[in-house]
Scaffold this motif. Sequence first.
Motif, PDB file in Angstrom:
ATOM      1  N   ARG A 132     -13.471   4.772  21.042  1.00  0.00           N
ATOM      2  CA  ARG A 132     -13.657   3.462  20.371  1.00  0.00           C
ATOM      3  C   ARG A 132     -14.961   3.472  19.578  1.00  0.00           C
ATOM      4  N   LYS A 133     -16.006   3.989  20.194  1.00  0.00           N
ATOM      5  CA  LYS A 133     -17.316   3.997  19.514  1.00  0.00           C
ATOM      6  C   LYS A 133     -17.297   4.929  18.309  1.00  0.00           C
ATOM      7  N   ASN A 134     -16.687   6.106  18.482  1.00  0.00           N
ATOM      8  CA  ASN A 134     -16.583   7.041  17.350  1.00  0.00           C
ATOM      9  C   ASN A 134     -15.859   6.393  16.173  1.00  0.00           C
ATOM     10  N   ILE A 135     -14.774   5.670  16.489  1.00  0.00           N
ATOM     11  CA  ILE A 135     -13.944   5.083  15.434  1.00  0.00           C
ATOM     12  C   ILE A 135     -14.707   3.982  14.698  1.00  0.00           C
ATOM     13  N   VAL A 136     -15.389   3.130  15.458  1.00  0.00           N
ATOM     14  CA  VAL A 136     -16.177   2.064  14.811  1.00  0.00           C
ATOM     15  C   VAL A 136     -17.217   2.689  13.881  1.00  0.00           C
ATOM     16  N   ARG A 196       0.849  -1.195   0.000  1.00  0.00           N
ATOM     17  CA  ARG A 196       0.000   0.000   0.000  1.00  0.00           C
ATOM     18  C   ARG A 196       0.882   1.242   0.000  1.00  0.00           C
ATOM     19  N   SER A 197       0.352   2.313  -0.581  1.00  0.00           N
ATOM     20  CA  SER A 197       1.078   3.578  -0.576  1.00  0.00           C
ATOM     21  C   SER A 197       0.889   4.244   0.784  1.00  0.00           C
ATOM     22  N   ARG A 198       2.002   4.749   1.348  1.00  0.00           N
ATOM     23  CA  ARG A 198       1.904   5.383   2.674  1.00  0.00           C
ATOM     24  C   ARG A 198       2.770   6.631   2.746  1.00  0.00           C
ATOM     25  N   ARG A 199       2.773   7.435   1.662  1.00  0.00           N
ATOM     26  CA  ARG A 199       3.618   8.642   1.689  1.00  0.00           C
ATOM     27  C   ARG A 199       3.174   9.558   2.821  1.00  0.00           C
ATOM     28  N   SER A 200       1.881   9.751   2.963  1.00  0.00           N
ATOM     29  CA  SER A 200       1.335  10.612   4.027  1.00  0.00           C
ATOM     30  C   SER A 200       0.431   9.764   4.909  1.00  0.00           C
ATOM     31  N   CYS A 201       0.717   9.740   6.227  1.00  0.00           N
ATOM     32  CA  CYS A 201      -0.070   8.951   7.177  1.00  0.00           C
ATOM     33  C   CYS A 201      -0.683   9.929   8.177  1.00  0.00           C
ATOM     34  N   LEU A 202      -1.981  10.176   8.016  1.00  0.00           N
ATOM     35  CA  LEU A 202      -2.657  11.241   8.761  1.00  0.00           C
ATOM     36  C   LEU A 202      -3.162  10.760  10.128  1.00  0.00           C
ATOM     37  N   ALA A 203      -2.735  11.458  11.183  1.00  0.00           N
ATOM     38  CA  ALA A 203      -3.191  11.141  12.541  1.00  0.00           C
ATOM     39  C   ALA A 203      -4.527  11.825  12.800  1.00  0.00           C
ATOM     40  N   VAL A 204      -5.507  11.041  13.266  1.00  0.00           N
ATOM     41  CA  VAL A 204      -6.829  11.611  13.556  1.00  0.00           C
ATOM     42  C   VAL A 204      -7.273  11.151  14.953  1.00  0.00           C
ATOM     43  N   PRO A 205      -7.400  12.085  15.915  1.00  0.00           N
ATOM     44  CA  PRO A 205      -7.819  11.684  17.262  1.00  0.00           C
ATOM     45  C   PRO A 205      -9.214  11.064  17.232  1.00  0.00           C
ATOM     46  N   GLY A 206      -9.339   9.866  17.794  1.00  0.00           N
ATOM     47  CA  GLY A 206     -10.625   9.167  17.764  1.00  0.00           C
ATOM     48  C   GLY A 206     -11.690   9.833  18.618  1.00  0.00           C
ATOM     49  N   SER A 207     -11.271  10.753  19.483  1.00  0.00           N
ATOM     50  CA  SER A 207     -12.240  11.420  20.358  1.00  0.00           C
ATOM     51  C   SER A 207     -12.883  12.635  19.692  1.00  0.00           C
ATOM     52  N   ASN A 208     -12.488  12.932  18.449  1.00  0.00           N
ATOM     53  CA  ASN A 208     -12.992  14.150  17.817  1.00  0.00           C
ATOM     54  C   ASN A 208     -13.779  13.846  16.529  1.00  0.00           C
ATOM     55  N   PRO A 209     -15.114  13.725  16.639  1.00  0.00           N
ATOM     56  CA  PRO A 209     -15.920  13.357  15.468  1.00  0.00           C
ATOM     57  C   PRO A 209     -15.754  14.326  14.290  1.00  0.00           C
ATOM     58  N   ARG A 210     -15.504  15.601  14.596  1.00  0.00           N
ATOM     59  CA  ARG A 210     -15.331  16.579  13.505  1.00  0.00           C
ATOM     60  C   ARG A 210     -14.077  16.245  12.679  1.00  0.00           C
ATOM     61  N   PHE A 211     -12.988  15.910  13.370  1.00  0.00           N
ATOM     62  CA  PHE A 211     -11.760  15.531  12.652  1.00  0.00           C
ATOM     63  C   PHE A 211     -11.954  14.218  11.889  1.00  0.00           C
ATOM     64  N   LEU A 212     -12.705  13.293  12.507  1.00  0.00           N
ATOM     65  CA  LEU A 212     -12.950  12.000  11.837  1.00  0.00           C
ATOM     66  C   LEU A 212     -13.705  12.230  10.524  1.00  0.00           C
ATOM     67  N   GLU A 213     -14.565  13.216  10.514  1.00  0.00           N
ATOM     68  CA  GLU A 213     -15.329  13.558   9.312  1.00  0.00           C
ATOM     69  C   GLU A 213     -14.419  14.242   8.278  1.00  0.00           C
ATOM     70  N   LYS A 214     -13.666  15.229   8.770  1.00  0.00           N
ATOM     71  CA  LYS A 214     -12.841  16.045   7.872  1.00  0.00           C
ATOM     72  C   LYS A 214     -11.743  15.219   7.199  1.00  0.00           C
ATOM     73  N   ALA A 215     -11.178  14.265   7.940  1.00  0.00           N
ATOM     74  CA  ALA A 215     -10.058  13.477   7.405  1.00  0.00           C
ATOM     75  C   ALA A 215     -10.431  12.750   6.115  1.00  0.00           C
ATOM     76  N   ALA A 274      -7.539  11.521  25.562  1.00  0.00           N
ATOM     77  CA  ALA A 274      -7.424  11.563  27.028  1.00  0.00           C
ATOM     78  C   ALA A 274      -7.974  10.271  27.638  1.00  0.00           C
ATOM     79  N   PRO A 275      -7.411   9.830  28.783  1.00  0.00           N
ATOM     80  CA  PRO A 275      -7.868   8.575  29.399  1.00  0.00           C
ATOM     81  C   PRO A 275      -9.384   8.469  29.535  1.00  0.00           C
ATOM     82  N   LEU A 276     -10.032   9.558  29.939  1.00  0.00           N
ATOM     83  CA  LEU A 276     -11.483   9.471  30.163  1.00  0.00           C
ATOM     84  C   LEU A 276     -12.270   9.464  28.856  1.00  0.00           C
ATOM     85  N   ALA A 277     -11.596   9.733  27.755  1.00  0.00           N
ATOM     86  CA  ALA A 277     -12.292   9.771  26.451  1.00  0.00           C
ATOM     87  C   ALA A 277     -12.061   8.489  25.643  1.00  0.00           C
TER      88      ALA A 277
END
Length: 302
Positions: free
Chosen positions: A46-50, A2-21, A38-41
């Motif tokens: 996990r649910k956002n990511i699924v 697979r091509s992996r020139r750019s590997c974008l980090a997306v925090p799983g706790s942020n639905p807006r970033f998950l959408e934008k990515a 964060a630990p409490l998030a």
Amino acid sequence: MRSRRSCLAVPGSNPRFLEKAQGLPADEVFLDLEDSVAPLAKEGARKNIVAALREGDWSGKTRVVRVNDLGTQWTYRDVIEVVEGAGEFLDCLMLPKVEDPTQVVWLDTLLTQIEKANGLKVGGIGIEAQIENARGLVNVDAIAGSSRRLETLVFGPADFMASINMRTLVVGEQPPGYTEGDAYHYILMRILMAARTHDLQAIDGPYLAIKDLDGYRRVAGRAAALGFDGKWVLHPTQVEAANEVFSPSQEDYDRAELILDAYEYYTTVEKRGAVMLGDEMIDEASRKMALVVAAKGRAAGL
Ligand code: GLV
Ligand code: MG
């Protein structure tokens, strides 16, 4: 591969970033459950990511989830919830802070069980291993050979620098006072050698000064020149830079194709092994170097 020139980090706790990515031209996205959450998030993430994997449009991208490291209480549930919830929409899991091969074997075994229990293709989910401390680097060869699921070794400079007591607060740049050479050269080369020995990709980690695009290009260019396949991106502006830096220039690509054509002609039609192409002598080893550049160029659509 697979091509992996750019590997974008997306925090799983942020639905807006998950959408934008989903709209960004990154080769890989990795949805994070580890240090950007964060630990409490963690449980909510996990649910956002699924949901994002199941419902989002990730076409054209390698889909990865980074679980928590094995020193925490979260890893097993991260793996079970993400793979049971969205295993068919997932390409790889990333395991951070890998210190020895048994940790990768643990993840491989757990994945096999979840795949079997859920009717997924056994072996279908790959593994990316982050090398981010001294123990991981010392064991990197054994780690690289520890599972057929492994696809990449990933350098984690922030954790790595902390783990060896490097005296700096800036990720990716030389430590202040280190005026000669490159403090990262040994680490990058060590990871690259282990990766190439086991046919894995080698990926460089983050550059945290996201406003300094020139700095990003310089540091990414260093890893690209050594032979690394790609680098993390933390911000949309870094995506295009990574895709460009980890693709050959048009000029180099054209030259590589020319070497391949010329070498083919001279060796088959004229039956000569070493010939002149312009001012430069080319031989079988030149052909191999040209193949590397040509393959990267073709993958980049040049
Ligand atoms: C990435 O995980 C890093 O520690 O640099
Ligand atoms: Mg890290």
